[in-house]
Design an enzyme around this catalytic site. Structure first.
Site, PDB file in Angstrom:
ATOM      1  CD  GLU A  88      -1.879   4.663   2.495  1.00  0.00           C
ATOM      2  OE1 GLU A  88      -3.415   5.255   2.872  1.00  0.00           O
ATOM      3  OE2 GLU A  88      -1.514   3.033   1.900  1.00  0.00           O
ATOM      4  CB  CYS A 141      -2.369   1.609   5.718  1.00  0.00           C
ATOM      5  SG  CYS A 141      -1.875   1.237   4.235  1.00  0.00           S
ATOM      6  CB  CYS A 144      -6.544   0.157   4.714  1.00  0.00           C
ATOM      7  SG  CYS A 144      -5.018  -0.502   5.258  1.00  0.00           S
ATOM      8  CG  HIS A 165      -2.113  -1.228   1.279  1.00  0.00           C
ATOM      9  ND1 HIS A 165      -3.257  -0.654   2.431  1.00  0.00           N
ATOM     10  CD2 HIS A 165      -2.108  -2.264   0.823  1.00  0.00           C
ATOM     11  CE1 HIS A 165      -3.997  -1.558   1.567  1.00  0.00           C
ATOM     12  NE2 HIS A 165      -3.277  -2.687   0.802  1.00  0.00           N
TER      13      HIS A 165
END
Length: 153
Positions: A61, A96, A86, A59
């Site tokens: 992040e 995240c 998320c 992801h």
């Protein structure tokens, strides 16, 4: 201390960059294209990343957090992300939102609230429960949705 209009302008500029980074993501049928930028309390960029940049399940992040230098002071930092971080995910044990809290980033600004396509969102609620300031700038949501149009048909 910057007044609120100055801070809002900076928030918009950094979030626009995060939306631009989302457009760099390799398309996926099973994950959103997201961009993220981490900025220190003085307005200097610390790290950036986008989804699937180095790993097919990474992801944005995570990518940005992984670029931080060890020992970086994040006490006044903000993470700007095109999509709400998320709150749950299938591809990794930690979503995240928890990674951001564990890193010590106290402020999160995002453009687009996560739709329930892959998971039940809840990143905002988790971040706020942990004491983070969370700001949504929904007028930039269209820019965050654009690289994800293939998922939203």
């Amino acid at each position: 201390m910057a007044d609120s209009s100055t801070r809002y302008g900076a928030d918009r500029r950094w979030l626009e960059l995060a939306c631009e980074l989302a457009a760099l993501c390799p398309p996926s049928q099973t994950a959103y294209s997201v961009g993220a930028v981490i900025v220190d309390g003085g307005g200097r960029e610390l790290a950036r990343g986008h989804s699937r940049e180095g790993d097919p399940v990474e992801h944005a992040e995570e990518a940005a957090l992984g670029r931080l230098r060890p020992g970086t002071d994040l006490s006044g930092a903000t993470i700007y992300t095109s999509l709400e971080p998320c709150g749950g995910r299938a591809s990794r044990p930690e979503p995240c939102a928890r990674l951001i809290v564990a890193a010590g980033i106290p402020r999160v600004v995002y453009a687009w609230r996560e739709p329930p396509l892959f998971a039940d969102g809840e990143g905002t609620e988790q971040l706020r429960a942990a004491g983070a300031e969370v700001i949504e700038l929904p007028d930039l949501a269209g820019r965050a949705r654009a690289p994800n149009a293939h998922l939203l048909r």
